[in-house]
Design an enzyme around this catalytic site. Structure first.
Site, PDB file in Angstrom:
ATOM      1  N   LYS A  52      37.192  40.167  41.381  1.00  0.00           N
ATOM      2  CA  LYS A  52      36.805  39.325  40.241  1.00  0.00           C
ATOM      3  C   LYS A  52      37.913  38.321  39.920  1.00  0.00           C
ATOM      4  CE  LYS A  52      33.743  42.888  38.424  1.00  0.00           C
ATOM      5  NZ  LYS A  52      33.458  43.937  37.421  1.00  0.00           N
ATOM      6  N   GLN A  96      36.514  47.195  32.851  1.00  0.00           N
ATOM      7  CA  GLN A  96      35.948  47.758  34.082  1.00  0.00           C
ATOM      8  C   GLN A  96      35.584  49.221  33.859  1.00  0.00           C
ATOM      9  OE1 GLN A  96      35.187  45.955  36.745  1.00  0.00           O
ATOM     10  NE2 GLN A  96      34.423  47.687  37.932  1.00  0.00           N
ATOM     11  N   ASP A 119      29.640  40.724  30.639  1.00  0.00           N
ATOM     12  CA  ASP A 119      28.956  41.780  31.394  1.00  0.00           C
ATOM     13  C   ASP A 119      27.532  41.991  30.860  1.00  0.00           C
ATOM     14  OD1 ASP A 119      30.242  43.035  33.540  1.00  0.00           O
ATOM     15  OD2 ASP A 119      31.610  44.138  32.227  1.00  0.00           O
TER      16      ASP A 119
HETATM   17  N1  GUN Z   1      31.676  49.089  37.063  1.00  0.00           N
HETATM   18  C1  GUN Z   1      30.709  48.980  38.011  1.00  0.00           C
HETATM   19  N2  GUN Z   1      29.999  47.835  37.829  1.00  0.00           N
HETATM   20  C2  GUN Z   1      30.518  47.223  36.744  1.00  0.00           C
HETATM   21  C3  GUN Z   1      30.221  46.004  36.073  1.00  0.00           C
HETATM   22  O1  GUN Z   1      29.299  45.256  36.414  1.00  0.00           O
HETATM   23  N3  GUN Z   1      31.013  45.718  35.009  1.00  0.00           N
HETATM   24  C4  GUN Z   1      32.014  46.536  34.591  1.00  0.00           C
HETATM   25  N4  GUN Z   1      32.716  46.163  33.512  1.00  0.00           N
HETATM   26  N5  GUN Z   1      32.314  47.665  35.189  1.00  0.00           N
HETATM   27  C5  GUN Z   1      31.571  48.013  36.269  1.00  0.00           C
END
Ligand code: GUN
Length: 293
Positions: A52, A96, A119
Site C-alpha cells: 500500500k 491494518q 477502507d
Molecule cells: N486486512 C485484510 N484486508 C484488509 C483491508 O482491506 N483493510 C485493512 N485495514 N486491513 C485488512
C-alpha cells in the site's frame, strides 16, 4: 474463456490515478495523503501494508506509516487515530487488520473519522453504501465492480450468486450487485455455510462471486456453461514447486472451472491487485472532497 487480468488493469488504473493527481495538484489541489497504522509484526500484514505504501509513492501520494508493537495499549492506538483524524494534511486512514485481541476492532473502526475511512469499514460508510449514498466502498467489492466495468460484463437482470457473507466482501458485494446502477441491477442470491443444496443455486448463476476462504471449493460441476466467475479467495498452501515453498490458491478449482466459464479471475493476479488501487481511488476521492462535501 477470457481471463480477467486484475494485475494488468490495476497497473493501468495506477497510471490513470497518477495523471489525475498531477492535474489536481497543478490546479491547486492538495497532494493526497494516506496514513496506515500497523500493529505487531504479522508477516502477511507487513506485506500488505508495504504494498500500500509503495503504491502511494507510485501514484504521487504522500504516505505515513505508524507502527506499534503488539503490546501497545488500546488507548495509545485510539489517541493516535484521533490525532490523525484532526490532522488536516491526512486524507485517508487505515488500521491494518487483524489487530491484537486486547484491542477492540469495533472500537478502532468506529473511532476513525468516517470522512477519512478509506477502507469503508465505519458503520456510517456501510450505512451510506446500503442507502445508495456517496461513500467509500471497501477495497475488495470496489475492485470487483471495477473489473466487471472494465471488461464490459453485462450485469442487468443477471442472476448473481455470492458465496460467503463476510462484512468485507460477501455482504457488501451482494448489496452493490442488486443496486440500481451499473455494475448492478442483478438478481442476487447469497449462499453461505448453512445453505442447503448449494449446487442447485450456483448452477443457476450468470455471475458467481466466491468469497469463502476455502481453497478450490468451486468445481466445474457447480456452474453452468458461460458463467462469469470472480474468485476472491487467497489461501496459502505449502508447495515444493515454488522458490518460497508456498503458493496461493483461490476458492475456485481454476483448471476445470476456467474451461466452462466465459470470464474468470485468476489467483494470484485477479481480484487481489485491484484492492490496492481501490484504496488509492478512495484516498483520491477523499482528498478531492468528493464523498463528504
Ligand atoms: N486486512 C485484510 N484486508 C484488509 C483491508 O482491506 N483493510 C485493512 N485495514 N486491513 C485488512
Amino acid at each position: 474463456m477470457q481471463l480477467i487480468e486484475g494485475k494488468k488493469i490495476s497497473n493501468e488504473i495506477k497510471i490513470e490515478i497518477a495523471e489525475e493527481v498531477k492535474q489536481f495538484v497543478a490546479s491547486g489541489g492538495k497532494q493526497p495523503h494516506l496514513a496506515a497504522i500497523l500493529i505487531g509484526n504479522d508477516g502477511a500484514s507487513e506485506t500488505y501494508v508495504g504494498h500500500k505504501v509503495k503504491a502511494c509513492s507510485q501514484v504521487g501520494f504522500k504516505s505515513t506509516l505508524v507502527r506499534f508493537k503488539d503490546d501497545v495499549s488500546e488507548k495509545e492506538v485510539i489517541d493516535k487515530i484521533q490525532e490523525i483524524n484532526n490532522n488536516d494534511d491526512i486524507d485517508g486512514l487505515i488500521v491494518q487488520l487483524p489487530i491484537p485481541k486486547h484491542i477492540s476492532e469495533e472500537k478502532v473502526i468506529k473511532i476513525i473519522s468516517p470522512k477519512k475511512d478509506v477502507d469503508g469499514f465505519h458503520p456510517e460508510n456501510v450505512g451510506r453504501m446500503v442507502a445508495g449514498l456517496p461513500t467509500f466502498i471497501s477495497a475488495t467489492p470496489f475492485g470487483i465492480l471495477e473489473l466487471l466495468k472494465r471488461y464490459n460484463i453485462e450485469t442487468q437482470g443477471k442472476h448473481c450468486v455470492v458465496i460467503g457473507r463476510s462484512n468485507i466482501v460477501g455482504k457488501p458485494i451482494s448489496i452493490l450487485m442488486s443496486r440500481k446502477a451499473y455494475p448492478g441491477d442483478s438478481t442476487v442470491t447469497v449462499c453461505h455455510s448453512r445453505t442447503k443444496n448449494i449446487e442447485e443455486i450456483t448452477k443457476q448463476a450468470d455471475i458467481i462471486v466466491v468469497a469463502l476462504g476455502y481453497a478450490e471449493y468451486l468445481k466445474a460441476n457447480m456452474i453452468k456453461e458461460g458463467a462469469v466467475v470472480i474468485d476472491v479467495g487467497i489461501t496459502r498452501v505449502k508447495s515444493d514447486k515454488t522458490k518460497s515453498g508456498w503458493k496461493l490458491l483461490g476458492d475456485v478449482k481454476f483448471d476445470e472451472v476456467s474451461k466452462k466459464s466465459s470470464f474468470i479471475t485468476p489467483v494470484p493476479g485477479g481480484v487481489g491487485p485491484m484492492t490496492i488501487v481501490s484504496l488509492l481511488k478512495n484516498t483520491l476521492l477523499s482528498a478531492k472532497g468528493s464523498i463528504y462535501k
